[in-house]
Design an enzyme around this catalytic site. Structure first.
Site, short mmCIF file in Angstrom:
data_model
loop_
_atom_site.label_atom_id
_atom_site.label_comp_id
_atom_site.label_asym_id
_atom_site.label_seq_id
_atom_site.Cartn_x
_atom_site.Cartn_y
_atom_site.Cartn_z
N HIS A 112 0.83 -1.22 0.00
CA HIS A 112 0.00 0.00 0.00
C HIS A 112 0.86 1.26 0.00
O HIS A 112 0.43 2.31 0.49
CB HIS A 112 -0.94 0.05 1.21
CG HIS A 112 -1.65 -1.23 1.49
ND1 HIS A 112 -2.88 -1.53 0.94
CD2 HIS A 112 -1.29 -2.30 2.24
CE1 HIS A 112 -3.25 -2.74 1.35
NE2 HIS A 112 -2.31 -3.23 2.13
N SER A 145 14.08 20.96 -17.88
CA SER A 145 12.92 21.85 -17.97
C SER A 145 13.31 23.09 -18.76
O SER A 145 14.44 23.56 -18.68
CB SER A 145 12.48 22.22 -16.55
OG SER A 145 11.78 23.45 -16.57
N GLU A 184 7.98 8.29 -17.45
CA GLU A 184 6.58 8.73 -17.48
C GLU A 184 5.91 8.32 -18.78
O GLU A 184 4.77 7.87 -18.80
CB GLU A 184 6.51 10.25 -17.29
CG GLU A 184 6.93 10.68 -15.89
CD GLU A 184 7.09 12.19 -15.79
OE1 GLU A 184 6.41 12.79 -14.96
OE2 GLU A 184 7.90 12.77 -16.53
N LYS A 202 16.05 21.35 -12.92
CA LYS A 202 15.28 20.10 -13.05
C LYS A 202 16.00 19.00 -13.83
O LYS A 202 16.69 19.26 -14.82
CB LYS A 202 13.93 20.39 -13.74
CG LYS A 202 12.97 21.22 -12.95
CD LYS A 202 12.55 20.58 -11.62
CE LYS A 202 11.71 19.36 -11.79
NZ LYS A 202 10.38 19.64 -12.35
#
Ligand code: ARG
Length: 477
Positions: free
Chosen positions: A173, A294, A307, A300
């Protein structure tokens, strides 16, 4: 040339054949919108090497049974090689008017050989032809994926070996649960990909059945030799019912399912590593060359690749849905609906294949931040379950042991302590043997050493699993 082949050679050729092989039946030319609507050439052009291979085998068989002369068979085979060169060199102009790759190849052959080229389609329909080309393509695709998965597994096993005795907090979980060796974590993914590999290999057996020779739907009255074609194209067997053979796309559905499972597994590891590379976790450093930056925030380093892998798994599962919906309710035998199998299959393959390759690089280059992970292991009561098991071993009923440790965790949490830091008095108050147990069982090292069941994260067990995988994947230890 024997009598039969001569008879076929004498058959008048419709003038219209140069336009469309089937235009003899039609008074009016096809509407251009219909040509565009029905054409599949942009998608199925990638089948050209497979269609050429199958067409050559078919032509040589036609020659050997006497439906065409052996000279004709030879010149068709050579003509097809020349067409293949044209495709490889990008010399073929694709046109919607030619519908699909099969018509393009035949037209190109006829342009080279004239009447001899017009004999290639003897005892063959595009229905069994397209099914054959697609099975050959799928067979290669399955083999490519199996190899890709093997490389990925090898990288994961090497990463497991590299991880040494690094311990990770294991989660259920997404809450801290019990400690696990990082190696155990990597091997969990090896197991998943092994099932995927086995699934593909099993699917391959059903892919590798030859439909060619089923013709349009009912077979042919011409004396063909399907076994010879089967052997030369290295199929394992023949499709035994012509109606089924031209319409069966179960092999596409199965391959899409196998790819959907792979994509699902890929999305899981992608998700884990996205989280692990975040500042909040800081478990993992991803290699620069596999990350992106970025446009506005100079600091970044983003896991865009992971993703996209996570997102594209949806496309692959979508392709499976797409195919099943297309197949549902189709009457036997061939229906043009079946043409829509290819966009789904090709897109899913390209997605999964690229994802496997990139993930392999990612596994090779990603570095676990061992020290940082270790410094946080005392958080989250990772030793609680093993402590409960130690109480069970000294005769405390499981449910009582669960409750005793649960209460200790509550106390420790209230006081901002770990279980090991609880005062001796608190421990002996909870259970008379707890102080004694505590010395042996508290803490991550003791917890880990306590595991012993088969398949557990026990260090000796994991070491022998690494050994097993190294030899199974033919890696040096
Ligand atoms: N291009 C079609 C496909 O991919 C094959 C065409 C068969 N056409 C036909 N009218 N029987 O399924």
């Amino acid at each position: 040339m024997d009598e039969l082949a001569e008879k076929i050679a004498e058959k008048p050729v419709e003038k219209s054949i140069e336009q469309k092989p089937w235009s003899g039946r039609f008074k009016n030319p096809t509407h251009s919108l219909v040509e565009a609507f029905t054409s599949s050439i942009k998608t199925d052009v990638r089948l050209w090497p497979y269609d050429i291979e199958a067409s050559k085998a078919h032509a040589l068989m036609l020659g050997s049974v006497g439906l065409i002369s052996s000279e004709e068979a030879k010149s068709i085979a050579q003509g097809l090689d020349a067409v293949a060169e044209d495709f490889a060199a990008d010399r073929i102009v694709l046109s919607d008017a030619q519908e699909d790759i099969h018509m393009h190849i035949e037209a190109a052959l006829i342009a080279k050989l004239g009447d001899t080229g017009r004999k290639l389609h003897t005892a063959r329909s595009r229905n069994d032809q397209v099914a054959t080309s697609l099975r050959l393509w799928t067979r290669d695709a399955v083999d490519t994926l199996v190899n890709g998965l093997t490389s990925l597994q090898r990288s994961l096993v090497i990463a497991a070996q590299r991880a040494g005795d690094t311990v990770l907090p294991g989660y259920t979980h997404l809450q801290r649960a019990q400690p696990v060796l990082a190696a155990h974590y990597y091997l969990a993914h090896v197991e998943r990909f092994e099932r995927d590999r086995q699934r593909l290999k099993d699917t391959r057996r059903r892919v590798n059945q030859l439909p060619l020779g089923s013709a349009a739907l009912a077979g042919t009255s011409l004396p063909i030799d399907r076994h010879a074609v089967m052997r030369s194209l290295k199929f394992d067997g023949l499709c035994n019912n012509s109606l089924d053979a031209v319409s069966d796309r179960d092999f596409v559905a199965e391959t899409l399912f196998a790819m959907s499972m792979i994509a699902t597994h890929l999305s899981g590891i992608a998700e884990e590593w996205i989280i692990w590379s975040s500042h909040e976790y800081s478990f993992l450093d991803l290699p620069d060359e596999l990350c992106t930056g970025s446009s506005i925030m100079p600091h970044k380093k983003n896991p865009d690749v992971l993703e996209l892998m996570r997102a594209r798994s949806g496309r692959v599962v979508g392709a499976l849905q797409n195919l099943l919906m297309m197949l549902k309710g189709l009457p036997l035998a061939y229906n043009r609906d079946l043409q829509e199998d290819k966009p789904a299959l090709f897109d899913a393959f390209d997605t999964v294949h690229a994802s496997i390759q990139i993930l392999t690089l990612m596994v090779d280059g990603a570095k676990l931040r061992g020290q940082h992970i270790e410094s946080g292991l005392h958080h989250g009561f990772l030793d609680a379950t093993t402590l409960m098991e130690a109480l069970i071993e000294v005769g405390c009923p499981m449910r009582s042991a669960h409750s005793i440790v649960g209460q200790l965790v509550r106390t420790a949490e209230e006081q901002g302590l770990t279980l090991a830091e609880l005062p001796a008095k608190t421990l002996s108050g909870a259970h008379p043997q707890l102080n004694d147990i505590a010395k042996r069982k508290f803490g991550i090292k003791n917890t880990l050493a306590a595991f012993r069941s088969h398949g557990s994260t026990a260090p000796t067990m994991v070491a022998s699993e690494i050994k097993r995988w190294l030899s199974q994947l033919e890696l040096k230890s």
